[in-house]
Write an enzyme that holds these catalytic residues in place. Structure first.
Site, mmCIF file in Angstrom:
data_model
loop_
_atom_site.group_PDB
_atom_site.id
_atom_site.type_symbol
_atom_site.label_atom_id
_atom_site.label_comp_id
_atom_site.label_asym_id
_atom_site.label_seq_id
_atom_site.Cartn_x
_atom_site.Cartn_y
_atom_site.Cartn_z
ATOM 1 N N ASP A 3 -11.292 2.447 4.177
ATOM 2 C CA ASP A 3 -11.137 1.119 4.439
ATOM 3 C C ASP A 3 -12.700 1.166 4.167
ATOM 4 O O ASP A 3 -13.132 -0.250 3.412
ATOM 5 C CB ASP A 3 -10.856 0.713 5.376
ATOM 6 C CG ASP A 3 -9.676 -0.692 4.825
ATOM 7 O OD1 ASP A 3 -10.040 -1.036 3.675
ATOM 8 O OD2 ASP A 3 -9.204 -0.744 5.778
ATOM 9 N N GLN A 49 -4.739 -1.792 9.332
ATOM 10 C CA GLN A 49 -4.814 -3.104 9.172
ATOM 11 C C GLN A 49 -4.847 -4.009 9.810
ATOM 12 O O GLN A 49 -4.707 -4.421 10.615
ATOM 13 C CB GLN A 49 -2.946 -2.974 8.695
ATOM 14 C CG GLN A 49 -3.282 -5.026 7.972
ATOM 15 C CD GLN A 49 -3.164 -4.102 6.272
ATOM 16 O OE1 GLN A 49 -3.341 -3.318 5.783
ATOM 17 N NE2 GLN A 49 -4.184 -5.221 5.926
ATOM 18 N N LYS A 89 1.465 -1.446 -0.293
ATOM 19 C CA LYS A 89 0.126 -0.475 0.145
ATOM 20 C C LYS A 89 0.864 1.341 -0.100
ATOM 21 O O LYS A 89 0.622 1.969 -0.992
ATOM 22 C CB LYS A 89 -1.014 -0.189 1.250
ATOM 23 C CG LYS A 89 -2.149 -1.239 1.182
ATOM 24 C CD LYS A 89 -3.042 -1.272 2.380
ATOM 25 C CE LYS A 89 -4.000 -2.364 1.878
ATOM 26 N NZ LYS A 89 -4.753 -3.039 3.276
#
Ligand code: NAP
Length: 292
Positions: free
Chosen positions: A116, A93, A49
């Site tokens: 997200d 994450q 990422k």
């Protein structure tokens, strides 16, 4: 059978985003990447990422708290990033260590920075088909893969295997949206579904997201179906230096000859997830700057 090339389609999106970011006035978009602990898969996902952000011109802020961080300390970190006007998107994450409440952390992130798409407000906006929200990256990536491969879902029967908040549920909501490219009839299956194979065999488009290596076999797939394999499973393989190989939720050798189109693992849905995170971050930058 046609292979849907996720690497190629993701590269197209990344090139588009790079061109788009170059036209943005003011500072670059900024994505905060929070990784708790040193889980090897998380390390590799966050590194990917970060690299893709740099390629596009998105600044990344790397924050790696120790695995011992408490829920309150992680909340305080998220609060700090929420309050920081230089940060457009925040990604924590997944998976988090067991002592942390993942859902509570996701909903602690300010909804307008939730790139997200796991915040309750963004999930609500998805259900309401309100495009100002952020859609979870993997299901958004699946829809983008289908569209860019010339697949329209309208009138088709989409069967989603899996009902997680991260993949299955949002994928089902997206496929059934009242949009020209969507409008699918959707069946969602899970571990308690009876006669699973009878349902999957009805799928014009089968989306497999259950986390069970090579679970979907040829007898579960209708000839001519489009198969999207979301699974990323590590299975032991002594012939590999790493000692394992990656495989999907679909038994590719037996299923692929039957399909009209299929995604490989790796190189299918995976690269799209990262591309959609980048797309959400650029969207956050635009929305945040238009509010200020
Ligand atoms: P998850 O949270 O574990 O959910 C799995 C779902 O599959 C659950 O709904 C579960 O049913 C269902 N399921 C499990 N066993 C089943 C069975 N035998 N028959 C029918 N349904 C069954 O997993 P996830 O986060 O959605 O991830 C799914 C897979 O996608 C994993 O391999 C993951 O690594 C992969 N993934 C890939 C990406 C990517 O970027 N490529 C991103 C996210 C996830 P219940 O609800 O009844 O338990």
């Amino acid at each position: 059978m046609e292979l849907i090339d996720g690497n190629k389609i993701a590269a197209e999106i990344i090139a588009e985003l790079k061109a788009d970011v170059a036209t943005l006035p003011g500072r670059k978009p900024c994505l905060a990447l929070v990784r708790v602990g040193e889980d090897p898969a998380s390390v590799s996902y966050v590194t990917k990422k970060q690299k893709t952000s740099a390629e596009i011109g998105i600044e990344s802020r790397l924050i790696f708290p120790p695995i011992t961080i408490s829920q309150q300390e992680l909340f305080a970190l998220v609060d700090q990033l929420n309050a920081d006007s230089g940060v457009d998107g925040i990604l924590v994450q997944s998976p988090l260590p067991k002592h942390l409440n993942e859902l509570a952390v996701f909903s602690r992130i300010a909804a307008h920075k939730d790139v997200d798409g796991f915040h309750t407000l963004n999930l609500g906006k998805l259900a309401q088909e309100d495009d100002t929200g952020f859609v979870a990256c993997t299901p958004a990536g699946i829809m983008e893969l289908l569209q860019r491969s010339g697949v329209t879902l309208s009138g088709k029967h989409v069967v989603v295997l899996g009902r997680s908040l991260i993949v299955g549920k949002p994928a089902a909501l997206l496929a059934m949206q009242r949009k020209a490219w969507a409008n699918a009839t959707v069946t969602v299956c899970h571990s308690q579904t009876a006669n699973l194979a009878a349902l999957t065999r009805q799928a014009d488009v089968l989306i497999a997201a259950i986390g069970k290596p090579e679970f979907v076999t040829a007898d579960m797939v209708k000839p001519g179906a489009i198969v999207i394999d979301v699974g990323v499973n590590r299975v032991p393989d002594a012939t590999k230096k790493s000692g394992f190989r990656l495989t999907g939720d679909v038994h590719f050798p037996s299923v692929s000859p039957l399909c009209a189109k299929i995604t490989p693992v790796p190189g299918g849905v995976g690269p799209m997830t990262v591309a959609m995170l980048m797309k959400n971050t650029v969207k956050a930058r635009r929305q945040n700057s238009s509010e200020s």
